[in-house]
Structure formats: C-alpha cells, structure tokens
Write an enzyme that holds these catalytic residues in place. Structure first.
Site, mmCIF file in Angstrom:
data_model
loop_
_atom_site.group_PDB
_atom_site.id
_atom_site.type_symbol
_atom_site.label_atom_id
_atom_site.label_comp_id
_atom_site.label_asym_id
_atom_site.label_seq_id
_atom_site.Cartn_x
_atom_site.Cartn_y
_atom_site.Cartn_z
ATOM 1 N N ARG A 1 0.762 -1.355 -0.056
ATOM 2 C CA ARG A 1 -0.042 0.183 0.122
ATOM 3 C C ARG A 1 0.760 1.388 -0.023
ATOM 4 O O ARG A 1 0.308 2.510 -0.364
ATOM 5 C CB ARG A 1 -0.817 0.044 1.253
ATOM 6 C CG ARG A 1 -1.859 -1.040 1.162
ATOM 7 C CD ARG A 1 -2.530 -1.067 2.674
ATOM 8 N NE ARG A 1 -3.369 0.094 2.914
ATOM 9 C CZ ARG A 1 -4.711 0.510 2.678
ATOM 10 N NH1 ARG A 1 -5.145 -0.276 1.944
ATOM 11 N NH2 ARG A 1 -5.308 1.722 3.182
ATOM 12 N N ARG B 1 -8.418 -6.080 13.843
ATOM 13 C CA ARG B 1 -7.686 -5.122 14.483
ATOM 14 C C ARG B 1 -8.547 -4.037 14.606
ATOM 15 O O ARG B 1 -9.111 -3.551 13.615
ATOM 16 C CB ARG B 1 -6.238 -4.939 13.716
ATOM 17 C CG ARG B 1 -5.311 -4.292 14.869
ATOM 18 C CD ARG B 1 -4.846 -5.232 15.809
ATOM 19 N NE ARG B 1 -3.644 -4.183 16.573
ATOM 20 C CZ ARG B 1 -3.478 -4.628 17.956
ATOM 21 N NH1 ARG B 1 -4.348 -5.082 18.765
ATOM 22 N NH2 ARG B 1 -2.488 -4.186 18.384
ATOM 23 N N ARG C 1 -0.093 6.880 15.851
ATOM 24 C CA ARG C 1 -0.023 8.031 14.982
ATOM 25 C C ARG C 1 -0.894 9.148 15.789
ATOM 26 O O ARG C 1 -1.788 8.965 16.624
ATOM 27 C CB ARG C 1 -0.583 8.279 13.504
ATOM 28 C CG ARG C 1 -1.729 7.130 13.538
ATOM 29 C CD ARG C 1 -1.969 7.084 11.698
ATOM 30 N NE ARG C 1 -3.281 6.558 11.625
ATOM 31 C CZ ARG C 1 -3.809 6.180 10.568
ATOM 32 N NH1 ARG C 1 -2.924 6.307 9.394
ATOM 33 N NH2 ARG C 1 -4.910 5.486 10.324
ATOM 34 N N GLU D 1 -4.021 7.816 18.210
ATOM 35 C CA GLU D 1 -4.599 6.452 17.715
ATOM 36 C C GLU D 1 -3.706 5.457 18.353
ATOM 37 O O GLU D 1 -2.767 5.275 18.149
ATOM 38 C CB GLU D 1 -4.447 6.398 16.217
ATOM 39 C CG GLU D 1 -5.162 5.409 15.711
ATOM 40 C CD GLU D 1 -5.333 5.388 14.163
ATOM 41 O OE1 GLU D 1 -5.577 6.516 13.576
ATOM 42 O OE2 GLU D 1 -5.203 4.321 13.417
ATOM 43 N N TYR E 1 -8.967 -5.629 2.979
ATOM 44 C CA TYR E 1 -8.379 -4.264 3.347
ATOM 45 C C TYR E 1 -8.631 -3.376 2.174
ATOM 46 O O TYR E 1 -7.588 -2.738 1.706
ATOM 47 C CB TYR E 1 -6.935 -4.402 3.588
ATOM 48 C CG TYR E 1 -6.153 -3.299 4.286
ATOM 49 C CD1 TYR E 1 -6.827 -2.062 4.734
ATOM 50 C CD2 TYR E 1 -4.819 -3.611 4.590
ATOM 51 C CE1 TYR E 1 -6.122 -1.199 5.263
ATOM 52 C CE2 TYR E 1 -3.899 -2.379 5.402
ATOM 53 C CZ TYR E 1 -4.872 -1.390 5.679
ATOM 54 O OH TYR E 1 -4.091 -0.142 6.399
ATOM 55 N N ASP F 1 -9.870 0.248 0.355
ATOM 56 C CA ASP F 1 -9.791 1.487 0.345
ATOM 57 C C ASP F 1 -11.412 2.128 0.268
ATOM 58 O O ASP F 1 -12.182 1.253 -0.311
ATOM 59 C CB ASP F 1 -9.119 2.279 -0.366
ATOM 60 C CG ASP F 1 -7.637 2.097 0.000
ATOM 61 O OD1 ASP F 1 -7.222 2.215 1.323
ATOM 62 O OD2 ASP F 1 -6.641 1.859 -0.876
#
Ligand code: UDP
Length: 374
Positions: free
Chosen positions: A171, A248, A279, A302, A348, A350
């Site tokens: 990614r 997660r 982050r 986060e 995963y 987007d």
C-alpha cells in the site's frame, strides 16, 4: 416486504441502497450505531468548528475517474493532498519513504539516480517475498524497514511482521524523488463539510433505522427482505461456526488544545515501538480553507487495540485465510444474501474500492431483477 434490507450504512450499504432506491426498489437500511457512514462518520465540533472523523481519518483518493465523478456528485472536494510525517529515533522524517527521507536518514545528498543505486545496494536478494517483512526489505532494505516500518507494524497489527501478508506494505510507495504526497492517485481531496453529508444524500428517501442490531431480530429481517445485503463482519454472520477471524481495532484519545497548531501536519506517525500510539491526527489540517475559523485545535492519539465489537482492519494471517475460505464457501450457499464491504469480505479495501464494488453489485442485481415497468 422490502426488495432489499441493507445491514450497515458505510460506503457499501449506502451506495448500494442509493442505487437500488433510485431504480425504484423498496429498500430499508438498518444500522447498529446511532450514526450513518460506518467508520467514515464525521461531525463538526461546535467549539472549534473542526470536522472530526470520529472513527479515524479518511482521505479520499482514487485513480478511477468513474468513482471520482460518482463521489463528486454527492459532495464538493477541497484540494487537500495528504502528507504524513513520521517520528523515528527522536527525529522527524517525511513519509512515505522518499528521497528526503533517505537523504536525511543516511545523512547523504543523493540524487534520484544515485538513490536508486544506493537502495539496490541495501536490498538483499529475496526472490519471492512471502510476507510483510520480506516484502518491505525487498523494497527498502533492512535499515529503513527497522526505522520506519517494523515498530509501527508491530503496534498496528500486534503480531510478527513475518506473519502478515506482503500486500499490506505494498500500500505504501517508496520513492527516489522528493514527491512526498502520500497517495499516488490522480484524484484526491477531502469532502467539504465532511463525510456525513455524503451519506445523508446517498440515503435520501431511503428508509433508515438506527440503533438497530440485525442480530437481535435476524429472522424477522430475513423474513421481510427479498434480498438481504449484509456489510457486517463475515464471521459474526455465521455465528463464528468456523472460528473467529482476527480483526484489529483502534481507539482514540481526543484532546482539545488552546493552540493554533499542535503539530503542523494532519498526521504524524510514530514509528518507535515504545511509543504506545501509532499516530497523532490533527484534523484541522485536512481543511486548510477552514483553518482560520477554528478556535484552538483538536488532536487524536490513535491506539491500535483488540475490540471484537469494533472491527476495523482484517489481520489476514494464514489461519485467518483458512477460516475465511470456509466462510466464503458458506456464503455461496446463502440464497438471496449479498455480502459486501471491508467487514463482510474481510478485505483491506479503500473507500473507492468499496464504492466500486457496491455499484457493480447493484448494477448486477438490477440487471437480473429490473424495476417494474422498465
Ligand atoms: N506502515 C508503517 N509505517 C508507517 C506507515 C505505515 O509501518 O509509517 C505500514 C503498517 O504496517 C500499516 C501499513 O504500512 O499497517 C499500511 O499503511 P497505511 O497508511 O495504508 O494504513 P491505514 O491508513 O490504512 O491505517
């Protein structure tokens, strides 16, 4: 009786509902939470006028012109270009790894051509990178991997990076130019007014029930739906009969500060494993055009975590892939049920990919069952 009962109002559910409703179908959307948009939900903080992405930052990006045109028919976008910095070993670097990162990290002044050769000299021969760690090292070498990827990845995923699929790191680009824009995509931006107005428009004229848990009256919802569209976690749908998939989650610590600017950028990553968060977001930077209107700033730290009630990311270890294959087989035996989106497909994705899949799925179903009179 509804033509479609859609479980969930994230991008898959909302786009699908919009399309079939526009084609004249009777559709009901039910949502467990009391807000729409799934994890894209955003709101304006009344005190600071800052648009907050309640469930984490979402930056729209795509190279698919059709998807860009589609989303732009629901919102105007600003010209935000995502830039990320990362803190590693007491210094701040540009992310994704680019020529500025490489030169700063190695204290060099390489040109793009030299940097290519330099990286090659750092990369060991890994003929077929089989996991995230091998893939990362095969792109950037071990030193950059250990400084910028390893600690962050362990915090984010809570497992050994050698267990994770290689695609996760694919990614992130690695560049030997000074281009520091996070995404390579042709179309990027933030919807003016945030994401929630997009979902309000998508769901205009669609029956909607909030605070409604599909599983509390599953048989009832199935009985009133000619077709059910399920966008929740796939393992939950099948009552975990083949075991639990690993997900997660993240939680946010929000703090308001009487400052104009806390960190000078919308996202600062923290690569070191010893820092407990991955982050810090400062959402006012997503909307430069609003920045002077705000009074103070908001920051969100986060923290990745495990929270079965709030799945965000499919972890997709080998064992998960094996379990997923069984659920996929079970899915294909479910009559009149469509599974779509990140949670139901355990992928995963987007945002643009989810929108694209929802549009295709709606088109396919409308072809099979066109609205009366068409
Ligand atoms: N990653 C990392 N360091 C960073 C940024 C990303 O190691 O500074 C790795 C990490 O494993 C992460 C993956 O790259 O899960 C994908 O990053 P991306 O920014 O796409 O994650 P998202 O925004 O979807 O959470």
């Amino acid at each position: 009786m509804y033509d479609f009962v859609v479980v969930g109002a994230g991008f898959f559910g909302a786009v699908f509902a919009h399309e079939v409703k526009t084609a004249g179908k009777k559709v009901l959307v039910i949502v467990k939470r009391d807000d729409i948009g799934g994890n894209c939900y955003s709101y304006d903080d009344p005190e600071t006028n800052i648009n907050i992405h309640k469930y984490g930052p979402h930056i729209f990006h795509t190279s698919d012109k059709n998807i860009w045109d589609y989303i732009c028919s629901f919102a105007d976008f600003n010209n935000y270009r995502h830039r990320v910095l990362t803190a590693s070993g007491g210094k701040i670097y540009s992310m994704p790894i680019n020529l500025a990162t490489i030169n700063q990290f190695y204290n060099l002044t390489l040109t793009p051509g030299e940097a290519k050769e330099f990286l090659k000299s750092k990369i060991p021969a890994i003929p077929a990178p089989a996991n995230l760690e091998e893939k990362a090292i095969s792109i950037m070498g071990r030193e950059l991997y250990e400084a910028f990827i390893k600690g962050y990845t362990i915090k984010q995923w809570n497992c050994d990076p050698r267990e994770l699929p290689a695609e996760v790191i694919a990614r992130l680009p690695v560049r030997t130019s000074y281009d520091d824009i996070y995404y390579d995509d042709n179309y990027q931006g933030m919807p003016i007014g945030g994401y929630t107005p997009i979902f309000k428009k998508l769901l205009e004229g669609v029956s909607l029930e909030l605070k409604t848990d599909f599983f509390e009256k599953r048989d009832y919802w199935m009985s009133v739906a000619r077709t059910l569209v399920y966008t929740g976690p796939i393992d939950r749908y099948f009552n975990y009969c083949y075991g639990k998939l690993r997900w997660r989650s993240v939680r946010f610590e929000i703090e308001k500060m009487p400052l104009d600017d806390y960190q000078g950028v919308s996202i600062m990553n923290y690569a070191d494993q010893k820092v407990p968060y991955t982050r810090i977001l400062e959402p006012k930077h997503f909307y430069r055009e609003r920045i002077n209107l705000s009074r103070g700033t908001v920051v969100m730290r986060e923290y990745p975590c495990d929270d079965p009630a709030e799945p965000y990311y499919p972890v997709s270890l080998k064992t998960d892939q094996e379990i997923l294959a069984k659920y996929q087989k079970a899915q294909s035996n479910e009559k009149n049920v469509i599974f779509g989106g990140r949670l139901a497909e355990y992928k995963y994705y987007d945002m643009y990919q989810v929108i694209s899949r929802a549009l295709k799925q709606a088109e396919k179903l409308l072809r099979v069952s066109p609205p009366a009179g068409s």
